[in-house]
Design a protein around this motif. Structure first.
Motif, PDB file in Angstrom:
ATOM      1  N   ALA A   8       0.828  -1.202   0.000  1.00 35.35           N
ATOM      2  CA  ALA A   8       0.000   0.000   0.000  1.00 35.35           C
ATOM      3  C   ALA A   8       0.860   1.249   0.000  1.00 35.35           C
ATOM      4  CB  ALA A   8      -0.942   0.002   1.199  1.00 35.35           C
ATOM      5  N   PHE A   9       1.968   1.242   0.731  1.00 35.52           N
ATOM      6  CA  PHE A   9       2.860   2.405   0.750  1.00 35.52           C
ATOM      7  C   PHE A   9       3.378   2.673  -0.660  1.00 35.52           C
ATOM      8  CE2 PHE A   9       7.115   4.266   1.005  1.00 35.52           C
ATOM      9  CZ  PHE A   9       6.807   5.450   1.663  1.00 35.52           C
ATOM     10  N   HIS A  10       3.761   1.612  -1.364  1.00 36.17           N
ATOM     11  CA  HIS A  10       4.242   1.736  -2.749  1.00 36.17           C
ATOM     12  C   HIS A  10       3.158   2.361  -3.617  1.00 36.17           C
ATOM     13  CE1 HIS A  10       4.901   0.196  -6.861  1.00 36.17           C
ATOM     14  NE2 HIS A  10       6.166   0.461  -6.584  1.00 36.17           N
ATOM     15  N   ASP A  11       1.918   1.894  -3.484  1.00 37.17           N
ATOM     16  CA  ASP A  11       0.813   2.417  -4.278  1.00 37.17           C
ATOM     17  C   ASP A  11       0.541   3.881  -3.954  1.00 37.17           C
ATOM     18  OD1 ASP A  11       0.560  -0.063  -5.416  1.00 37.17           O
ATOM     19  OD2 ASP A  11      -1.058  -0.692  -4.085  1.00 37.17           O
ATOM     20  N   GLU A  12       0.568   4.238  -2.673  1.00 36.91           N
ATOM     21  CA  GLU A  12       0.325   5.620  -2.263  1.00 36.91           C
ATOM     22  C   GLU A  12       1.461   6.535  -2.699  1.00 36.91           C
ATOM     23  OE1 GLU A  12      -0.796   6.031   1.870  1.00 36.91           O
ATOM     24  OE2 GLU A  12      -1.845   4.126   1.770  1.00 36.91           O
ATOM     25  N   LEU A  13       2.686   6.055  -2.659  1.00 39.68           N
ATOM     26  CA  LEU A  13       3.842   6.857  -3.034  1.00 39.68           C
ATOM     27  C   LEU A  13       3.742   7.308  -4.483  1.00 39.68           C
ATOM     28  CD1 LEU A  13       6.595   7.971  -2.092  1.00 39.68           C
ATOM     29  CD2 LEU A  13       7.614   5.864  -2.943  1.00 39.68           C
ATOM     30  N   HIS A  14       3.225   6.442  -5.358  1.00 35.33           N
ATOM     31  CA  HIS A  14       3.107   6.793  -6.774  1.00 35.33           C
ATOM     32  C   HIS A  14       2.154   7.955  -7.011  1.00 35.33           C
ATOM     33  CE1 HIS A  14       5.606   4.158  -9.111  1.00 35.33           C
ATOM     34  NE2 HIS A  14       5.357   3.194  -8.259  1.00 35.33           N
ATOM     35  N   PHE A  27      18.478   9.533 -13.563  1.00 31.98           N
ATOM     36  CA  PHE A  27      19.348   8.605 -12.841  1.00 31.98           C
ATOM     37  C   PHE A  27      18.512   7.776 -11.880  1.00 31.98           C
ATOM     38  CE2 PHE A  27      19.644  12.826 -10.951  1.00 31.98           C
ATOM     39  CZ  PHE A  27      19.222  12.605  -9.665  1.00 31.98           C
ATOM     40  N   GLY A  28      19.054   6.631 -11.484  1.00 31.14           N
ATOM     41  CA  GLY A  28      18.320   5.694 -10.646  1.00 31.14           C
ATOM     42  C   GLY A  28      18.169   6.153  -9.212  1.00 31.14           C
ATOM     43  N   VAL A  29      16.976   5.976  -8.667  1.00 31.96           N
ATOM     44  CA  VAL A  29      16.673   6.279  -7.271  1.00 31.96           C
ATOM     45  C   VAL A  29      15.925   5.091  -6.683  1.00 31.96           C
ATOM     46  CG1 VAL A  29      15.384   7.793  -5.703  1.00 31.96           C
ATOM     47  CG2 VAL A  29      16.468   8.754  -7.738  1.00 31.96           C
ATOM     48  N   ALA A  30      16.342   4.669  -5.509  1.00 37.83           N
ATOM     49  CA  ALA A  30      15.623   3.596  -4.818  1.00 37.83           C
ATOM     50  C   ALA A  30      15.463   3.980  -3.355  1.00 37.83           C
ATOM     51  CB  ALA A  30      16.374   2.272  -4.927  1.00 37.83           C
ATOM     52  N   LEU A  31      14.299   3.747  -2.820  1.00 34.45           N
ATOM     53  CA  LEU A  31      14.014   3.949  -1.404  1.00 34.45           C
ATOM     54  C   LEU A  31      14.117   2.582  -0.744  1.00 34.45           C
ATOM     55  CD1 LEU A  31      12.560   6.885  -1.149  1.00 34.45           C
ATOM     56  CD2 LEU A  31      10.929   5.559   0.154  1.00 34.45           C
ATOM     57  N   LEU A  32      14.965   2.464   0.277  1.00 35.83           N
ATOM     58  CA  LEU A  32      15.173   1.181   0.946  1.00 35.83           C
ATOM     59  C   LEU A  32      14.727   1.236   2.392  1.00 35.83           C
ATOM     60  CD1 LEU A  32      18.836   0.425  -0.223  1.00 35.83           C
ATOM     61  CD2 LEU A  32      16.709  -0.164  -1.376  1.00 35.83           C
ATOM     62  N   ARG A  33      14.243   0.103   2.899  1.00 39.37           N
ATOM     63  CA  ARG A  33      14.003  -0.031   4.340  1.00 39.37           C
ATOM     64  C   ARG A  33      15.349  -0.185   5.019  1.00 39.37           C
ATOM     65  NH1 ARG A  33       9.915  -4.988   4.108  1.00 39.37           N
ATOM     66  NH2 ARG A  33      11.842  -5.917   4.781  1.00 39.37           N
ATOM     67  N   GLY A  34      15.373  -0.132   6.327  1.00 38.94           N
ATOM     68  CA  GLY A  34      16.598  -0.279   7.095  1.00 38.94           C
ATOM     69  C   GLY A  34      17.286  -1.616   6.882  1.00 38.94           C
ATOM     70  N   ASP A  35      16.539  -2.640   6.502  1.00 38.09           N
ATOM     71  CA  ASP A  35      17.124  -3.963   6.279  1.00 38.09           C
ATOM     72  C   ASP A  35      17.540  -4.190   4.833  1.00 38.09           C
ATOM     73  OD1 ASP A  35      14.615  -4.186   5.140  1.00 38.09           O
ATOM     74  OD2 ASP A  35      13.965  -5.871   6.381  1.00 38.09           O
ATOM     75  N   GLY A  36      17.480  -3.144   4.004  1.00 43.55           N
ATOM     76  CA  GLY A  36      17.944  -3.244   2.629  1.00 43.55           C
ATOM     77  C   GLY A  36      16.912  -3.680   1.615  1.00 43.55           C
ATOM     78  N   ILE A  38      13.764  -3.114  -0.855  1.00 47.83           N
ATOM     79  CA  ILE A  38      13.310  -1.982  -1.656  1.00 47.83           C
ATOM     80  C   ILE A  38      11.848  -1.670  -1.357  1.00 47.83           C
ATOM     81  CG2 ILE A  38      12.915  -1.148  -4.011  1.00 47.83           C
ATOM     82  CD1 ILE A  38      15.267  -3.016  -4.855  1.00 47.83           C
ATOM     83  N   ILE A  39      11.595  -0.397  -1.086  1.00 46.68           N
ATOM     84  CA  ILE A  39      10.225   0.099  -0.914  1.00 46.68           C
ATOM     85  C   ILE A  39       9.719   0.627  -2.252  1.00 46.68           C
ATOM     86  CG2 ILE A  39       8.786   1.865   0.180  1.00 46.68           C
ATOM     87  CD1 ILE A  39      10.761   1.784   2.543  1.00 46.68           C
ATOM     88  N   TRP A  40      10.601   1.353  -2.946  1.00 49.80           N
ATOM     89  CA  TRP A  40      10.214   1.989  -4.206  1.00 49.80           C
ATOM     90  C   TRP A  40      11.453   2.279  -5.028  1.00 49.80           C
ATOM     91  CZ3 TRP A  40      11.308   6.804  -6.354  1.00 49.80           C
ATOM     92  CH2 TRP A  40      10.511   7.188  -7.433  1.00 49.80           C
ATOM     93  N   SER A  41      11.310   2.265  -6.331  1.00 55.17           N
ATOM     94  CA  SER A  41      12.387   2.630  -7.261  1.00 55.17           C
ATOM     95  C   SER A  41      11.781   3.412  -8.413  1.00 55.17           C
ATOM     96  CB  SER A  41      13.068   1.374  -7.800  1.00 55.17           C
ATOM     97  OG  SER A  41      13.987   1.715  -8.807  1.00 55.17           O
ATOM     98  N   ASN A  42      12.547   4.381  -8.921  1.00 59.56           N
ATOM     99  CA  ASN A  42      12.053   5.079 -10.099  1.00 59.56           C
ATOM    100  C   ASN A  42      12.299   4.229 -11.340  1.00 59.56           C
ATOM    101  OD1 ASN A  42      14.809   5.475 -10.556  1.00 59.56           O
ATOM    102  ND2 ASN A  42      14.661   7.681 -10.801  1.00 59.56           N
ATOM    103  N   MET A  43      11.808   4.698 -12.488  1.00 62.85           N
ATOM    104  CA  MET A  43      11.906   3.905 -13.716  1.00 62.85           C
ATOM    105  C   MET A  43      13.361   3.653 -14.117  1.00 62.85           C
ATOM    106  SD  MET A  43       8.732   5.230 -16.097  1.00 62.85           S
ATOM    107  CE  MET A  43       9.087   6.976 -15.955  1.00 62.85           C
ATOM    108  N   GLN A  53       9.807  -2.133 -12.757  1.00 64.48           N
ATOM    109  CA  GLN A  53       9.655  -1.248 -11.597  1.00 64.48           C
ATOM    110  C   GLN A  53       8.715  -1.844 -10.550  1.00 64.48           C
ATOM    111  OE1 GLN A  53       8.066   2.598 -12.599  1.00 64.48           O
ATOM    112  NE2 GLN A  53       8.906   3.555 -10.776  1.00 64.48           N
ATOM    113  N   ALA A  54       7.585  -2.350 -10.966  1.00 70.93           N
ATOM    114  CA  ALA A  54       6.605  -2.900 -10.015  1.00 70.93           C
ATOM    115  C   ALA A  54       7.127  -4.145  -9.304  1.00 70.93           C
ATOM    116  CB  ALA A  54       5.299  -3.218 -10.744  1.00 70.93           C
ATOM    117  N   ALA A  55       8.054  -4.869  -9.922  1.00 65.09           N
ATOM    118  CA  ALA A  55       8.570  -6.100  -9.322  1.00 65.09           C
ATOM    119  C   ALA A  55       9.638  -5.847  -8.261  1.00 65.09           C
ATOM    120  CB  ALA A  55       9.145  -7.001 -10.413  1.00 65.09           C
ATOM    121  N   LEU A  56      10.170  -4.627  -8.168  1.00 63.75           N
ATOM    122  CA  LEU A  56      11.255  -4.357  -7.224  1.00 63.75           C
ATOM    123  C   LEU A  56      10.790  -4.203  -5.782  1.00 63.75           C
ATOM    124  CD1 LEU A  56      13.506  -1.963  -9.301  1.00 63.75           C
ATOM    125  CD2 LEU A  56      14.080  -4.257  -8.489  1.00 63.75           C
ATOM    126  N   SER A  57       9.584  -3.732  -5.579  1.00 62.84           N
ATOM    127  CA  SER A  57       9.084  -3.521  -4.221  1.00 62.84           C
ATOM    128  C   SER A  57       9.091  -4.824  -3.434  1.00 62.84           C
ATOM    129  CB  SER A  57       7.661  -2.956  -4.260  1.00 62.84           C
ATOM    130  OG  SER A  57       7.198  -2.682  -2.966  1.00 62.84           O
TER     131      SER A  57
END
Length: 75
Positions: A8-14, A27-36, A38-43, A53-57
C-alpha cells in the motif's frame, strides 16, 4: 500513509507529486528499508537493476546488487 498492506505504501507513493518528479529523473533512485529491502524505485533505477519497476518492491537490494556485480550480498 499508514497501512497494514506492505504494498500500500508503494501504491500511495506513486500518487505523490514528489514520486512523479523522482520517477522522471535521468538517474536511478531507490528507497530502501533499514534492512535493505526496496520500498520503491524510479523507472531508471528499475532499468539499471534489470527488473520491472513494479517487481522491485519488497526485493532485497543487497541480493540484486550482488547478482549484478558478482559479489557477496552485504548491508
Amino acid at each position: 500513509m499508514r497501512s497494514t498492506n506492505r504494498y500500500a505504501f508503494h501504491d500511495e507513493l506513486h500518487r505523490l507529486p514528489v514520486a512523479v518528479m523522482l520517477d522522471n529523473l535521468p538517474f536511478g533512485v531507490a528507497l530502501l528499508r533499514g534492512d535493505g529491502f526496496i520500498i520503491w524505485s524510479n523507472m531508471e533505477g528499475a532499468r539499471l537493476l534489470g527488473r520491472p519497476q513494479a517487481a522491485l518492491s519488497g526485493q532485497s537490494f543487497p541480493e540484486i546488487w550482488a547478482a549484478l556485480t558478482d559479489s557477496a550480498p552485504s548491508l
